[in-house]
Design an enzyme around this catalytic site. Structure first.
Site, short mmCIF file in Angstrom:
data_model
loop_
_atom_site.label_atom_id
_atom_site.label_comp_id
_atom_site.label_asym_id
_atom_site.label_seq_id
_atom_site.Cartn_x
_atom_site.Cartn_y
_atom_site.Cartn_z
CD GLN A 52 32.69 30.39 40.27
OE1 GLN A 52 33.80 30.69 39.86
NE2 GLN A 52 31.91 29.50 39.65
CG ASP B 113 31.07 35.13 42.45
OD1 ASP B 113 31.62 35.59 43.45
OD2 ASP B 113 31.40 35.45 41.28
CD GLU C 54 34.28 39.81 39.23
OE1 GLU C 54 35.16 39.00 38.89
OE2 GLU C 54 33.98 40.05 40.40
CG PHE D 137 35.61 31.79 36.17
CD1 PHE D 137 36.36 30.84 36.84
CD2 PHE D 137 36.25 32.99 35.83
CE1 PHE D 137 37.69 31.06 37.19
CE2 PHE D 137 37.57 33.22 36.18
CZ PHE D 137 38.29 32.26 36.85
#
Length: 480
Positions: free
Chosen positions: A65, A49, A224, A106
């Protein structure tokens, strides 16, 4: 830094196509053969991401990420890259490492605290505030944390008050995206298959505001990477948009990103339609978000996504590195039959290459790096072919657009990779934009109202283009 140039035209006998050997399996083989030229990809290891994107002093910053010890998902860090023109990218050292006590780093977001409401500035330098999810193992406990930068986003320090949002006894509690709604700071984050909104005056202390259930959205997988923002039409109509990515269950299989059009009243978001809407109907655009503070025309945003799919991202044949980002896309709002939709347009500030008229049949020798702008009949078809027999097919019907990569080189690493993908047409407008970059196709169809993105891994670059239903167009060769 890998340097990309928009360069010379496409067909010359001296430009031999790059050879691809699909039988090699080490990290020194197709890793570089398949590396895109004008999309960002990490020099090595795993990426997913996009995170914390912001613009400051002429530079676009991208965090992502990142697992620096392997080519599959692992303990997440925030990698870092930057660009001044959205074409030439510089990769920097890791920006944020996991915390030994609170866990992996994250997805999240970053904003420029111009007025120092956080109180974290030193002297007159506005801090960059990054908010993200800590993921602690064992136990898979997710909390929200803050790091701040005083050197323009190159390095970050952990905020001593972390976590700023403890876990409310939920398994999925992640991916905070901050924005300013005109009166307060807002944070949207996912809680299972809902979106929770929090408000703050100082970017550090957050209070709950509401939750969005999304009854008419896609609930096929975990939610998400949400984002709340506004777009405005050319006529001055303003709407609020909520992006929500889904880890599985997208229309063409695997992961995808849906969006809701509606109204934010300072506490609650309300959607104004019941149909499902997607940022991209292809299989390879996920977890996309907008840059904070990017220079755009009034009422628009600048967006970029992860160009892969969770069904096969960890097994694609690039080995040394895995995944790249999509091209940046400028988002605007248009009204169609009384409904409001997102329109997308590619954004490359690095210049324009030399162009040739697009013909129904053309020879190609450009290492699979070119863009085409064209108009076509309501129903058209385009086939790209290599000397090895690889074919990539794109075509339309009255109400749909299709991409078939099932005969385009390496396709057997995951069963569903060969599936034909399709997307609905909102209109039969004749204008199209398409970019090919080594191993990716990005198509903005019907005047930017339908987007489709697909990766592929041919044995040799395309050497022939065949187009039925073409009206007119231009082809730009994009070479290193």
């Amino acid at each position: 830094m890998r340097y990309f140039i928009l360069a010379t035209l496409l067909y010359c006998a001296a430009c031999a196509p790059t050879e691809l050997d699909p039988n090699q399996t080490s990290s020194a083989d197709t890793s570089e053969v398949y590396r895109p030229l004008y999309h960002f990809s990490p020099e090595a290891h795993w990426m997913n991401d996009p995170n914390g994107m912001f613009y400051k002093d002429g530079t676009y910053h991208l965090y992502f990420q990142y697992y620096p010890e392997g080519n599959q998902w692992g303990p997440m860090h925030w990698g870092h890259a930057s660009t001044k023109d959205l074409v030439h990218w510089t990769e920097h050292p890791i920006a944020i490492y996991p915390d030994t006590a609170l866990g992996y780093i994250f997805s999240g977001s970053a904003v420029i605290d111009t007025f120092n409401v956080s109180g974290l500035a030193v002297d007159s330098t506005p801090p960059i505030i990054a908010m993200y999810t800590f993921h602690k193992r064992p136990g898979d406990v997710q909390t929200q944390g803050i790091s701040y930068s005083l050197d323009g986003g190159m390095t970050y320090e952990f905020y001593e008050g972390n976590p700023v949002l403890p876990n409310p006894e939920l398994k999925d509690f992640r991916d905070p995206k901050m924005m300013w709604d005109g009166t307060q700071w807002i944070c949207a984050l996912t809680v299972g298959q809902e979106i929770a909104f929090y408000g703050s005056e100082n970017l550090l202390d957050w209070k709950p505001l509401s939750q969005f259930l999304g009854e008419h959205g896609n609930h096929g997988g975990v939610w998400e990477c949400p984002e709340l923002f506004s777009l405005t039409t050319e006529e001055g109509v303003r709407k609020d948009i909520l992006l929500v990515s889904i880890g599985s269950g997208a229309p063409n299989g695997g992961s995808g990103t849906q969006y809701f059009v509606g109204h934010w009243d300072g506490t609650t978001f309300t959607a104004e339609h019941e149909d499902e809407r997607y940022m991209d109907w292809g299989r390879d655009n996920y977890a996309g978000v907008n840059w904070w503070n990017a220079p755009t025309d009034r009422g628009k945003k600048l967006f970029m996504g992860w160009m892969s799919n969770w069904e096969y991202a960890q097994v694609v044949p690039t080995y040394k590195w895995r995944s790249s980002m999509t091209l940046p896309r400028e988002l605007s709002l248009v009204e169609l039959d009384g409904q409001f939709h997102i329109k997308q347009q590619f954004r490359l500030d690095g210049g324009n290459g030399f162009q040739a008229n697009l013909e129904p049949k053309m020879g190609l020798r450009g290492a699979n790096t070119f863009g085409i702008n064209f108009s076509a009949e309501p129903q058209w078809s385009l086939r790209l072919t290599s000397a090895e027999g690889d074919t990539l097919d794109i075509w339309t019907s009255v109400d749909s657009i299709y991409i078939d990569r099932s005969k385009c080189g390496l396709v057997d690493f995951e069963p569903s990779f060969k599936n034909i993908m399709s997307g609905p047409r909102k209109t039969t407008a004749a204008e199209y934009e398409m970019y090919i970059d080594i191993m990716s196709l990005e198509l903005l169809a019907d005047d930017g109202l339908t987007a489709m993105t697909a990766t592929f891994f041919p044995k040799k670059p395309f050497n022939k283009l065949e187009f039925e239903g073409l009206k007119e167009g231009t082809l730009t060769s994009l070479r290193e």
